[in-house]
Design an enzyme around this catalytic site. Sequence first.
Site, PDB file in Angstrom:
ATOM      1  N   TYR A 282       0.843  -1.186   0.000  1.00 43.30           N
ATOM      2  CA  TYR A 282       0.000   0.000   0.000  1.00 43.30           C
ATOM      3  C   TYR A 282       0.886   1.246   0.000  1.00 43.30           C
ATOM      4  O   TYR A 282       1.765   1.390   0.844  1.00 43.30           O
ATOM      5  CB  TYR A 282      -0.912   0.034   1.233  1.00 43.30           C
ATOM      6  CG  TYR A 282      -1.986   1.080   1.097  1.00 43.30           C
ATOM      7  CD1 TYR A 282      -3.242   0.753   0.619  1.00 43.30           C
ATOM      8  CD2 TYR A 282      -1.720   2.413   1.382  1.00 43.30           C
ATOM      9  CE1 TYR A 282      -4.214   1.719   0.432  1.00 43.30           C
ATOM     10  CE2 TYR A 282      -2.683   3.395   1.202  1.00 43.30           C
ATOM     11  CZ  TYR A 282      -3.931   3.046   0.736  1.00 43.30           C
ATOM     12  OH  TYR A 282      -4.885   4.000   0.541  1.00 43.30           O
TER      13      TYR A 282
ATOM     14  N   GLN B  82     -11.022   0.021   0.410  1.00 40.65           N
ATOM     15  CA  GLN B  82     -11.411  -0.779  -0.764  1.00 40.65           C
ATOM     16  C   GLN B  82     -10.199  -1.448  -1.416  1.00 40.65           C
ATOM     17  O   GLN B  82     -10.284  -2.587  -1.887  1.00 40.65           O
ATOM     18  CB  GLN B  82     -12.193   0.064  -1.783  1.00 40.65           C
ATOM     19  CG  GLN B  82     -11.476   1.275  -2.358  1.00 40.65           C
ATOM     20  CD  GLN B  82     -11.619   2.527  -1.485  1.00 40.65           C
ATOM     21  OE1 GLN B  82     -11.923   2.438  -0.289  1.00 40.65           O
ATOM     22  NE2 GLN B  82     -11.374   3.706  -2.064  1.00 40.65           N
TER      23      GLN B  82
ATOM     24  N   ASN C 242      -3.758   5.795   5.927  1.00 41.63           N
ATOM     25  CA  ASN C 242      -4.533   6.590   6.889  1.00 41.63           C
ATOM     26  C   ASN C 242      -5.366   5.698   7.812  1.00 41.63           C
ATOM     27  O   ASN C 242      -5.208   4.476   7.809  1.00 41.63           O
ATOM     28  CB  ASN C 242      -5.412   7.599   6.135  1.00 41.63           C
ATOM     29  CG  ASN C 242      -6.444   6.907   5.239  1.00 41.63           C
ATOM     30  OD1 ASN C 242      -6.722   5.725   5.385  1.00 41.63           O
ATOM     31  ND2 ASN C 242      -6.996   7.661   4.302  1.00 41.63           N
TER      32      ASN C 242
ATOM     33  N   SER D  96       6.058   9.402  12.985  1.00 45.86           N
ATOM     34  CA  SER D  96       7.491   9.168  13.137  1.00 45.86           C
ATOM     35  C   SER D  96       8.058   9.844  14.382  1.00 45.86           C
ATOM     36  O   SER D  96       7.462  10.769  14.930  1.00 45.86           O
ATOM     37  CB  SER D  96       8.186   9.689  11.894  1.00 45.86           C
ATOM     38  OG  SER D  96       9.440   9.090  11.748  1.00 45.86           O
TER      39      SER D  96
ATOM     40  N   GLN E 214      12.740  15.313  11.716  1.00 43.58           N
ATOM     41  CA  GLN E 214      11.664  14.443  12.175  1.00 43.58           C
ATOM     42  C   GLN E 214      10.349  15.211  12.268  1.00 43.58           C
ATOM     43  O   GLN E 214       9.293  14.730  11.862  1.00 43.58           O
ATOM     44  CB  GLN E 214      12.034  13.883  13.556  1.00 43.58           C
ATOM     45  CG  GLN E 214      11.470  12.534  13.852  1.00 43.58           C
ATOM     46  CD  GLN E 214      11.873  11.513  12.800  1.00 43.58           C
ATOM     47  OE1 GLN E 214      11.009  10.842  12.274  1.00 43.58           O
ATOM     48  NE2 GLN E 214      13.138  11.431  12.448  1.00 43.58           N
TER      49      GLN E 214
ATOM     50  N   HIS F 142       7.823  15.898   9.295  1.00 41.96           N
ATOM     51  CA  HIS F 142       7.026  14.810   8.718  1.00 41.96           C
ATOM     52  C   HIS F 142       5.537  15.032   8.893  1.00 41.96           C
ATOM     53  O   HIS F 142       4.736  14.745   8.006  1.00 41.96           O
ATOM     54  CB  HIS F 142       7.364  13.483   9.396  1.00 41.96           C
ATOM     55  CG  HIS F 142       8.379  12.680   8.654  1.00 41.96           C
ATOM     56  ND1 HIS F 142       8.174  12.221   7.392  1.00 41.96           N
ATOM     57  CD2 HIS F 142       9.616  12.235   8.996  1.00 41.96           C
ATOM     58  CE1 HIS F 142       9.225  11.545   6.975  1.00 41.96           C
ATOM     59  NE2 HIS F 142      10.126  11.539   7.938  1.00 41.96           N
TER      60      HIS F 142
ATOM     61  N   GLU G  72      11.524   4.991  17.658  1.00 44.00           N
ATOM     62  CA  GLU G  72      11.689   4.475  16.294  1.00 44.00           C
ATOM     63  C   GLU G  72      13.140   4.708  15.836  1.00 44.00           C
ATOM     64  O   GLU G  72      13.808   3.809  15.357  1.00 44.00           O
ATOM     65  CB  GLU G  72      10.713   5.215  15.374  1.00 44.00           C
ATOM     66  CG  GLU G  72      10.745   4.754  13.931  1.00 44.00           C
ATOM     67  CD  GLU G  72       9.937   5.680  13.024  1.00 44.00           C
ATOM     68  OE1 GLU G  72       9.572   6.797  13.467  1.00 44.00           O
ATOM     69  OE2 GLU G  72       9.688   5.289  11.868  1.00 44.00           O
ATOM     70  N   HIS G  73      13.605   5.953  16.002  1.00 38.50           N
ATOM     71  CA  HIS G  73      14.980   6.309  15.626  1.00 38.50           C
ATOM     72  C   HIS G  73      15.727   6.799  16.864  1.00 38.50           C
ATOM     73  O   HIS G  73      15.220   7.654  17.591  1.00 38.50           O
ATOM     74  CB  HIS G  73      14.990   7.455  14.615  1.00 38.50           C
ATOM     75  CG  HIS G  73      14.189   7.200  13.389  1.00 38.50           C
ATOM     76  ND1 HIS G  73      12.983   7.836  13.143  1.00 38.50           N
ATOM     77  CD2 HIS G  73      14.393   6.369  12.336  1.00 38.50           C
ATOM     78  CE1 HIS G  73      12.495   7.409  11.981  1.00 38.50           C
ATOM     79  NE2 HIS G  73      13.324   6.530  11.475  1.00 38.50           N
TER      80      HIS G  73
ATOM     81  N   ASP H 200      16.943   7.186   6.147  1.00 34.30           N
ATOM     82  CA  ASP H 200      15.679   7.281   5.415  1.00 34.30           C
ATOM     83  C   ASP H 200      15.851   6.962   3.934  1.00 34.30           C
ATOM     84  O   ASP H 200      14.912   6.518   3.287  1.00 34.30           O
ATOM     85  CB  ASP H 200      15.108   8.712   5.518  1.00 34.30           C
ATOM     86  CG  ASP H 200      14.414   8.937   6.847  1.00 34.30           C
ATOM     87  OD1 ASP H 200      14.074   7.947   7.513  1.00 34.30           O
ATOM     88  OD2 ASP H 200      14.223  10.113   7.213  1.00 34.30           O
TER      89      ASP H 200
ATOM     90  N   GLU I  27      -3.000 -35.780  28.498  1.00 38.57           N
ATOM     91  CA  GLU I  27      -3.841 -34.690  28.011  1.00 38.57           C
ATOM     92  C   GLU I  27      -5.210 -35.182  27.550  1.00 38.57           C
ATOM     93  O   GLU I  27      -5.994 -34.413  26.990  1.00 38.57           O
ATOM     94  CB  GLU I  27      -3.127 -33.937  26.869  1.00 38.57           C
ATOM     95  CG  GLU I  27      -1.882 -33.181  27.347  1.00 38.57           C
ATOM     96  CD  GLU I  27      -1.223 -32.337  26.260  1.00 38.57           C
ATOM     97  OE1 GLU I  27      -1.550 -32.507  25.064  1.00 38.57           O
ATOM     98  OE2 GLU I  27      -0.367 -31.500  26.619  1.00 38.57           O
TER      99      GLU I  27
ATOM    100  N   HIS J 135      -3.925 -39.340  19.724  1.00 43.20           N
ATOM    101  CA  HIS J 135      -2.535 -38.923  19.584  1.00 43.20           C
ATOM    102  C   HIS J 135      -1.613 -40.066  20.012  1.00 43.20           C
ATOM    103  O   HIS J 135      -0.677 -40.438  19.298  1.00 43.20           O
ATOM    104  CB  HIS J 135      -2.233 -37.693  20.461  1.00 43.20           C
ATOM    105  CG  HIS J 135      -2.683 -36.395  19.865  1.00 43.20           C
ATOM    106  ND1 HIS J 135      -3.987 -36.118  19.567  1.00 43.20           N
ATOM    107  CD2 HIS J 135      -1.970 -35.278  19.517  1.00 43.20           C
ATOM    108  CE1 HIS J 135      -4.076 -34.885  19.054  1.00 43.20           C
ATOM    109  NE2 HIS J 135      -2.867 -34.366  19.016  1.00 43.20           N
TER     110      HIS J 135
END
Lengths: 435, 435
Positions: A131, A192, A215, A238, A260, A263, A328-329, A362, A416, A421
């Site tokens: 995506y 969709q 989103n 981020s 950063q 963004h 994250e960073h 990046d 069990e 088994h």
Amino acid sequence: MVLRLNSTETGFEERFQDLLAGKREVSENVDQVVRDIIEDVRANGDRAVLDYTAKFDRLDAAGMAELTVSGQEIEKAVKEVPAETLEALQFAHDRIHAHHSRQVPRDERYTDDIGVELGTLWTAIEAVGVYVPGGLANYPSSVLMNVVPARVAGVDRIVMVVPSPDGVLNPLVLAAASVAGVTEIYRIGGAQAVAALAFGTETISPVAKIVGPGNAFVAAAKRRVFGTVGIDMIAGPSEVLIVADGDNNPDWIAADLLAQAEHDTAAQSILMTDSEDLAVQVERAVEAQLKTLPREQVARASWQDFGAIILVENLEAAMPLANRIAPEHLELAVADPEDLLKKVRNAGAVFLGHYTPEAIGDYVGGSNHVLPTARSARFSSGLSVLEFVKRTSILKCNADNLRALGPAAITLGESEGLSAHARSVSIRLNMQRRF
Amino acid sequence: MVLRLNSTETGFEERFQDLLAGKREVSENVDQVVRDIIEDVRANGDRAVLDYTAKFDRLDAAGMAELTVSGQEIEKAVKEVPAETLEALQFAHDRIHAHHSRQVPRDERYTDDIGVELGTLWTAIEAVGVYVPGGLANYPSSVLMNVVPARVAGVDRIVMVVPSPDGVLNPLVLAAASVAGVTEIYRIGGAQAVAALAFGTETISPVAKIVGPGNAFVAAAKRRVFGTVGIDMIAGPSEVLIVADGDNNPDWIAADLLAQAEHDTAAQSILMTDSEDLAVQVERAVEAQLKTLPREQVARASWQDFGAIILVENLEAAMPLANRIAPEHLELAVADPEDLLKKVRNAGAVFLGHYTPEAIGDYVGGSNHVLPTARSARFSSGLSVLEFVKRTSILKCNADNLRALGPAAITLGESEGLSAHARSVSIRLNMQRRF
């Protein structure tokens, strides 16, 4: 004014916890809408996809052919991209490809001490959907970061979906798809597109896994189709944490914080330092640089709402706090980053020393820029080849092995309450294979 | 009568697709209930957990101390377990531990052709929750399978939750927890246990990841807390596909089909063979063995509703079909399983030859029995040490490296409209580090 904390002051722990718990995203409740869209696409296939694309992207297509990006269209897009940018894309691609090629796991087969053969077989996922968001966060570098690991893993079909609101598609994104080796592209988006990838339509064959950011609708749709297909993490805004000693150029640190912040208004930039002097100068430098940024408004909102400068007694004391933030960073802008690196427990990626601004990662470092956000580095990793392969375990006994292992298996099966088994083992110990 | 398909007959493709698309589970819509329970536990902590435990497990506890399993209680449980069973548990544990110890990934550091240092750091998740169901599917072997990989990975806190309806707790489960090295145990279950693990309460510190199977409420709760914590796959009913040539003892094959069927009325057992003779004899053997099974009713329902015998022209033709089924367990009961193994693309685990019944893998093979169900082997893997560690990527440039990489990063940053990204690189190329 940006939030300032001091780890030696009383009340710090509480304020630090507030910082950790702070929600930077408003989670829209889109579940019901998304459920309806998914059901519609499952029931009506292409027709539903066409309708939603007309509605949400204002793109009236007579049929799916119009929403399928052709080879010609890609060639045309590539020609529109300046040569310098195309070269940079190719350079980035080659470095990402080289690094990810080292991540391909190897099959294993071994015989243990009693002669049982065990092993692990790695296979690529057959088809993956990527995506790519439309609009603002429509980044060619993200196309490379999502597609290259899939290619390196050996995924056969890599299907990109990218919405083109009002028909507008970024030629750079198509160029990146071409460089990276995407095999199909559809100009669709939203829930969709996720539904079409997960369940298939007359035109789009279903994939087995869907990756890539989106989103709130895309995130909710991914969460909902999880299980039918695999998904990657749900990406949040981020963030960067810079741990810096006093011996830094405040302009450099300020530039990294703003890289950063630009963004997203919900991005987060945190400086942690043992130098009060640096803290003051960085804050001043951020203000100065903000004024000259094209994305000043976004960066300023992020810095004011979510930015922070945390003063610590010493850098040793910084690392436990850094691990709780699980950024994250993580930039270690210190004289001896290797020493601090040993103390890293939770971080998506670490950037060592004064000459490794996060932006290098990046684009052209070679490592992946799809990394765990919102403290999820506590339990998850960035994108890699491993997300596009799967393990099959292998077990092989001969009659002797089965005699050695069988009794314990029978005991456990019976304990069990699973007699069948136990019987599937005992029948082989008590009865001839040929009959 | 069990479903019979023949790959050479017309209409096969359609019937095979129906088999693939068949839903074996009724998905209860428990989302709203689960959301309320989670919100309640987040808001009211221990108090909410106590209330739900009283309500759902009919277990009235004055405080969380009563729901915390003590060392004494564990010792007592261990003493209740027959010596033979305890030895079998220990034997299984040691084999699982030995196999999983080979899965621990190694850190990597290297310098690429232009001198940039890259690397990967692996760290264990700090705290993990293991959900163990109460009631029927309360299996000590599953405790081993979920806990041992976490221990091997180096997880510090392993928190087990297990509901004890009416106060009843299986001593075998506690014994397995003790053998495996669980660090905390609470006798709680359902969505309330998942919420307590994810968000923490006064008594229970939050974990970073939750693994283990559960009912519809547990599955819905895990899906909902995903993001706040990591989760494993949502487990569905178990399944086996046996690919067999004509040279098999039909009683052995029947026993293996029933070992799967006895798990659950929604379990699925499929035989795929090129021998009509074997197909007929296995069907007969299944009927004969069913009558002598303690869990006859469960196994019969599973076999009649979801079992299948698929006749194929030859075993080569079987493998593409097997890959479409993407079974949790794949037995290759043939003369040369290695040859067919090469054609496996989608399977959770493969059991090779005539002497490797799947039940060996459930208990003492050493490999993990937590495997992808419901065709999810197309995109996911069984549980391993990798699910309890995470990767941090490392990037380190010196001034020379930055000069080599910088221009491309600046070009790409500008092309994406991210000027602050570009500036964080250019400022280092144009300005002294010390000021």
